[in-house]
Scaffold this motif. Structure first.
Motif, PDB file in Angstrom:
ATOM      1  N   THR A   1       0.865  -1.082   0.446  1.00  0.00           N
ATOM      2  CA  THR A   1      -0.035  -0.226  -0.281  1.00  0.00           C
ATOM      3  C   THR A   1       0.692   1.090   0.002  1.00  0.00           C
TER       4      THR A   1
ATOM      5  N   LEU B   1      -7.329   3.542  -1.705  1.00  0.00           N
ATOM      6  CA  LEU B   1      -8.389   2.574  -1.283  1.00  0.00           C
ATOM      7  C   LEU B   1      -8.964   2.443  -2.425  1.00  0.00           C
ATOM      8  N   ILE B   2     -10.156   3.480  -3.306  1.00  0.00           N
ATOM      9  CA  ILE B   2     -10.676   3.113  -3.886  1.00  0.00           C
ATOM     10  C   ILE B   2     -10.638   2.232  -4.937  1.00  0.00           C
TER      11      ILE B   2
ATOM     12  N   LYS C   1      -8.408   0.487  -4.873  1.00  0.00           N
ATOM     13  CA  LYS C   1      -8.119  -1.532  -4.269  1.00  0.00           C
ATOM     14  C   LYS C   1     -10.209  -2.144  -3.804  1.00  0.00           C
ATOM     15  N   TYR C   2     -10.877  -0.853  -3.258  1.00  0.00           N
ATOM     16  CA  TYR C   2     -11.713  -1.373  -3.183  1.00  0.00           C
ATOM     17  C   TYR C   2     -13.082  -2.181  -4.449  1.00  0.00           C
ATOM     18  N   ALA C   3     -12.794  -1.147  -6.088  1.00  0.00           N
ATOM     19  CA  ALA C   3     -13.590  -1.533  -6.650  1.00  0.00           C
ATOM     20  C   ALA C   3     -12.663  -2.590  -7.065  1.00  0.00           C
TER      21      ALA C   3
ATOM     22  N   LEU D   1     -18.708   1.952  -6.749  1.00  0.00           N
ATOM     23  CA  LEU D   1     -18.884   1.215  -5.030  1.00  0.00           C
ATOM     24  C   LEU D   1     -19.838   0.883  -4.610  1.00  0.00           C
ATOM     25  N   THR D   2     -20.132   0.621  -3.602  1.00  0.00           N
ATOM     26  CA  THR D   2     -21.174   1.120  -3.317  1.00  0.00           C
ATOM     27  C   THR D   2     -20.982   1.469  -1.486  1.00  0.00           C
TER      28      THR D   2
ATOM     29  N   ASP E   1     -21.613   1.572   1.089  1.00  0.00           N
ATOM     30  CA  ASP E   1     -20.678   0.951   2.629  1.00  0.00           C
ATOM     31  C   ASP E   1     -20.007   1.043   2.287  1.00  0.00           C
ATOM     32  N   GLN E   2     -19.088   0.282   0.984  1.00  0.00           N
ATOM     33  CA  GLN E   2     -17.963   0.976   0.975  1.00  0.00           C
ATOM     34  C   GLN E   2     -16.905   2.576   1.186  1.00  0.00           C
TER      35      GLN E   2
ATOM     36  N   GLU F   1     -16.522   2.433   4.032  1.00  0.00           N
ATOM     37  CA  GLU F   1     -15.694   1.899   5.361  1.00  0.00           C
ATOM     38  C   GLU F   1     -14.569   2.870   5.033  1.00  0.00           C
ATOM     39  N   ILE F   2     -14.588   3.513   3.319  1.00  0.00           N
ATOM     40  CA  ILE F   2     -13.556   4.184   3.144  1.00  0.00           C
ATOM     41  C   ILE F   2     -13.153   5.009   3.907  1.00  0.00           C
TER      42      ILE F   2
END
Length: 143
Positions: free
Chosen positions: A54, A80-81, A83-85, A102-103, A105-106, A109-110
């Motif tokens: 990271t 982070l975006i 990574k999550y997507a 992204l949802t 909720d995601q 979380e970020i």
């Protein structure tokens, strides 16, 4: 109490966690200030080893006697975006080309991870900041 050290400079750099080397950007950022670069590299790598892979920004305070202290920050929102997507990179044409989703909720979380470094009073404001960053990367946020 010892006298306070005088701050000579504050340097901000973003490098891979646990993988800092004396080569640029570290060497070029710290070299002109006369800081022991290897000393910083060893301390940074030890502090960020658990987050390997990271990008972790560091804010280095350099004092007049060439000593330093540093504070690590949370990873950039864009990292982070991605990574999550599950994306390798953001869109080259953000307003025309959608590269991921992204949802809500995601995004929350970020925002929770980034809250300490953001200029936001609560999680809702932080989520709006993260959603704006996602939009500028060509990532949509599903409500």
């Amino acid at each position: 109490m010892a006298p306070k050290k005088k701050v000579a400079a504050i340097v901000k750099i973003a490098i891979q966690a646990g993988a800092a080397t004396p080569a640029p950007p570290v060497g070029t950022a710290l070299g002109p200030h006369g800081v022991n670069i290897m000393d910083f590299v060893k301390q940074y790598n030890a502090a960020t080893e658990a987050q390997r892979g990271t990008v972790i920004p560091a804010e280095i305070t350099i004092y007049e006697d060439r000593t330093f202290t540093f504070v690590t920050k949370t990873p950039p929102a864009s990292e982070l975006i991605k990574k999550y997507a599950g994306l390798p990179k953001g869109s080259s044409k953000p307003n025309r080309e959608i590269v991921g989703h992204l949802t809500a909720d995601q995004v929350r979380e970020i925002a929770n991870i980034k809250l300490v470094d953001l200029n936001a009073n609560d999680i809702e404001a932080a989520a709006k900041i993260v959603a704006g960053t996602a939009r500028s990367m060509g990532v949509t946020v599903d409500a």
